[in-house]
Scaffold this active site. Structure first.
Site, PDB file in Angstrom:
ATOM      1  N   GLU A 225      16.785  -3.711  -4.289  1.00 25.67           N
ATOM      2  CA  GLU A 225      16.289  -4.101  -5.490  1.00 25.67           C
ATOM      3  C   GLU A 225      17.492  -4.406  -6.470  1.00 25.67           C
ATOM      4  OE1 GLU A 225      11.885  -2.260  -6.683  1.00 25.67           O
ATOM      5  OE2 GLU A 225      13.700  -0.987  -7.010  1.00 25.67           O
TER       6      GLU A 225
ATOM      7  N   GLY B 128       0.745  -0.969   0.063  1.00 19.62           N
ATOM      8  CA  GLY B 128      -0.027   0.062  -0.022  1.00 19.62           C
ATOM      9  C   GLY B 128       0.786   1.182  -0.088  1.00 19.62           C
TER      10      GLY B 128
END
Lengths: 365, 403
Positions: free
Chosen positions: B250, B133
């Protein structure tokens, strides 16, 4: 797996980068580009002392016996500094030809003098690298060479030329030998004049081995080195564009703070980043991965040619009107990149070759 | 340069191959792509396979044993060997969802011991499905301007607001969510990172119809959603820093060039088998040229990835070379999809698994989905800002309302 440069390679990179940055300035390039030879002779001498000519030549003949990736690292620095000296043909392709196809006597005669920088050899293999135009070719009749061969590289100051006749036989021709006429053609890059060789009953001096594989390998190495040089030149153009965009103010702020400029620089950087790996790999494959050597060279040069064009025009655009002037000198890098694109096969040619190589389309008749 | 595996990695590659040979019959048929295109709960087979991969160290390899992982030392080369070998064998790789790739690293770095113990193992074993979210209708590229708020009530936070682009919210068990908890703090310091169940009363999920026609995104509305304060990760007001530090993870998630290479391989087959007027499409010079252009781009990115793996393995700090991956990888995938559609011609517009067609109609889905990826996870334009500002050190965008 280690995909990067060794300590020794980093040292080579540093020493050439340092020397070239210190030695070359815009005036020097400008002066050389206007000269007939297109070569900065004092600089050549300095680079001889650094071992530039003998990178690929065996230690037995006075060279350093290094590999193509080492030469590619140097070529990147030559491109970055827009070095007005010959390299790809005379110090990569010619020594490879002698090494792969020359007799021991021919090697002993030429390689030590090449390694010391005492002599240079031009290379005219455009007929094999990108095909023939208007049927220009050299015919060997009873060891007499006749015909015309265009687009010889590094030839304006050369003492000899490497050519291949219509039978795929490599020959060395001495400048000034009877029947050999060199016509110098100015190119967009004043430091890279092209020459046409006119041969009239010239004495053939064939290299010992008639080997199509040797011609392929010589051209392959030349392509990789040109791609490496263009990569270095394009990186330099990007660096200059970024530096200029940070300095130049308009509308009360640095133009580099506008996304129109910033994003153009980001696109150049994004396109260039992977090219380094593409060039390194092709050079590494040349010596170590025979099954991948041919394809990786074709992909490396064809892709670098396209990225080079994009970066060279965009970097000039970032400079605005100043980029278009001679004052900034950016056009020298632009022209070097444009010159390299057309030599030894332009990108369309190379992609067609890559498709043939992989069996996607039938071989050329 | 030395592209050969060293002894340790050679042995590891052999071990991975041996595992694949012995266990491939247990692998689910579903591809990672099919889950990406159409998110749905994992099947029993997928969960068992994932759990097996965790046991053997082929998934969540470096997660400590105490939290249910394999506990290996980080070795990016081994990670790459696993990815490459699974791809080579045509097997679905280990799951790579937002729980595994974003929540777990965040908990490992910032979570409390209780949070780690409770959530990491079920997440990596595909028993708990997470959604993220972050984005809101008014907070997209400018994420830190998010307005979903929580006020304190006893030991709880009470959340009101809404989120958008919430992938898989309709099937997720849990959500990790950025919420403005500190009313007096500035833009960046007022945000907390909360984790809570999607079954909490007051949450409404509305599927967001996208251009693919498949529901993969949602809007999520919070009305007086009550979450214990103990479910803040990493401390109140630290949410912005935590979310950003997660993005640094990442690096392990480099533009996976195996995807692009695999699709290009499929295209090779199409160019050979598809004919126009009786001739294979490869004989069309323009098609051939487009193919080799893409092949060069795939090769460039594949090699670039090898360089980054080496840089990461040798401890070189993150640099501009990493920052270009998202932009280049997403754009390349999209170009490959576009080319496939062009090769197929009229067939290329058929959609949703038309049975009479000899090529699956998945390329249009990729083409649209990959356009979504160019926008999602930081738009191409935001990527260019990052490359220019952090990579090239160019002047920053003016930022308003700095905290």
């Amino acid at each position: 797996m280690f995909f990067g440069l060794s300590e020794e390679q980093l040292l080579i990179q540093e020493s050439f980068r340092g020397h070239l940055t210190r030695s070359i300035d815009l005036d020097r390039i400008r002066k050389t580009a206007k000269s007939e030879s297109g070569t900065d002779t004092p600089l050549r001498q300095e680079l001889n002392d650094l071992g530039l000519p003998g990178l690929l030549i065996s230690e037995d003949f006075g060279g350093s016996g290094l590999q193509l990736i080492d030469a590619a690292i140097v070529a990147i620095e030559l491109g970055r500094s827009m070095a007005p000296v010959p390299f790809a043909a005379t110090f990569i392709m010619a020594p490879l030809a002698l090494t792969l196809a020359g007799s021991p006597a021919q090697q002993a005669e030429w390689l030590p003098r090449l390694a010391s920088g005492e002599t240079t050899i031009g290379v005219a293999l455009a007929n094999y690298a990108s095909g023939t135009r208007r049927s220009d070719s050299v015919i060997n009749q009873n060891n007499r060479l006749n015909g015309k061969i265009p687009f010889a590289l590094d030839a304006a100051t050369a003492d000899a030329f490497l050519i291949a006749d219509t039978d795929g036989q490599l020959h060395l021709l001495r400048t000034g030998a009877p029947g050999v006429t060199v016509e110098v053609l100015p190119s967009i890059d004043g430091t890279r004049p092209l020459c046409t060789l006119h041969l009239e009953n010239a004495d053939a001096e064939p290299l010992a081995k008639n080997s199509p594989e040797a011609i392929e390998a010589i051209i392959r190495a030349g392509r990789i080195i040109l791609a490496a040089e263009s990569f270095g030149a394009a990186e330099e153009m990007l660096d200059r564009a970024v530096a200029y965009a940070k300095e130049r103010n308009q509308f009360g702020r640095a133009i580099g703070s506008f996304q129109a400029i910033k994003h153009l620089c980001a696109e150049m950087a994004a396109e260039l980043q992977p090219c380094q790996s593409l060039v390194w790999y092709a050079a590494y494959a040349f010596d170590h991965l025979p099954e991948d050597a041919a394809l990786s060279a074709l992909l490396a040069k064809s892709h670098m040619d396209e990225v080079g064009r994009f970066v060279s025009r965009s970097a000039i655009e970032v400079h605005g009107g100043m980029g278009y002037t001679d004052l900034m000198g950016l056009h020298f890098w632009f022209k070097r990149i444009g010159f390299n694109r057309a030599q030894l096969g332009g990108p369309e040619n190379l992609r067609a070759a890559a498709a043939r190589l992989q069996g996607f389309v039938a071989p050329a008749a | 340069m030395d592209l050969a595996d060293r002894a340790e990695h050679k042995a590891f590659r052999a071990e991975v191959r041996e595992f694949i040979a012995a266990h491939r019959h247990l692998a689910p048929e579903e591809t990672a792509d099919s889950y990406r295109l159409l998110p749905r709960p994992y099947s029993e087979k997928v969960r068992k396979w994932q759990s097996l991969l965790v046991d053997k160290g082929y998934a969540s390899r470096t997660v400590p044993k105490s939290y249910g992982g394999f506990g290996a030392e980080p070795d990016i080369l081994k990670t790459k060997i696993i990815t490459d070998e699974f791809f080579r064998a045509g097997l679905p790789p280990a799951l790579y969802n937002q729980g595994v790739s974003m929540l777990v690293p965040t908990l490992l770095e910032h979570g409390s011991e209780e949070q780690k113990k409770k959530w990491i193992e079920p997440t990596i074993r595909a028993e708990v499905f997470w959604c993220q979210g972050y984005s809101e209708p008014g907070a997209g590229s400018d994420l830190a301007s998010l307005q979903t708020r929580a006020h304190e009530d006893g030991d709880d936070f009470v959340i009101n607001g809404s989120k958008i682009w919430t992938s898989s919210a309709h099937i997720a068990d849990m959500i990790f969510c950025l919420v403005r908890t500190e009313t007096k703090a500035g833009k960046y310091d007022g945000i907390s990172y909360l984790i809570f169940s999607m079954d909490t009363p007051g949450i409404e999920v509305r599927p967001l119809q996208t251009m693919t026609g498949h529901p993969s995104f949602n809007e999520v509305f919070f009305t007086d959603v009550r979450v214990p304060k103990s479910q803040v990760v990493g401390g109140r007001g630290k949410g912005w820093k935590i979310a950003n530090s997660t993005l640094a993870h990442e690096r392990g998630m480099l533009a996976n060039t195996n995807h692009a290479a695999g699709r290009l391989q499929k295209i090779t087959g199409m160019l050979k088998s598809e004919t126009l007027n009786g001739r294979p499409l490869f004989e069309n010079a323009v098609m051939m040229d487009r193919f080799i252009r893409l092949q060069a781009r795939v090769q460039a990115l594949r090699l670039h990835e090898m360089r980054l793996v080496t840089e990461a393995a040798t401890g070189k700090p993150r640099n501009i070379a990493d920052m270009v991956c998202k932009l280049l990888g997403c754009e390349l995938n999209h170009q490959i999809d576009a080319f496939a559609i062009d090769i197929l011609g009229e067939i290329g517009v058929l959609y949703d698994g038309v049975p009479s067609v000899h090529h699956d109609s998945i390329w249009q889905q990729f083409f649209m989905y990959d356009l979504g990826l160019i926008i999602g996870g930081g738009t191409a334009q935001i990527q260019k800002n990052i490359i220019a500002e952090r990579g090239l050190d160019m002047p920053r965008e003016p930022k308003s309302a700095k905290g």
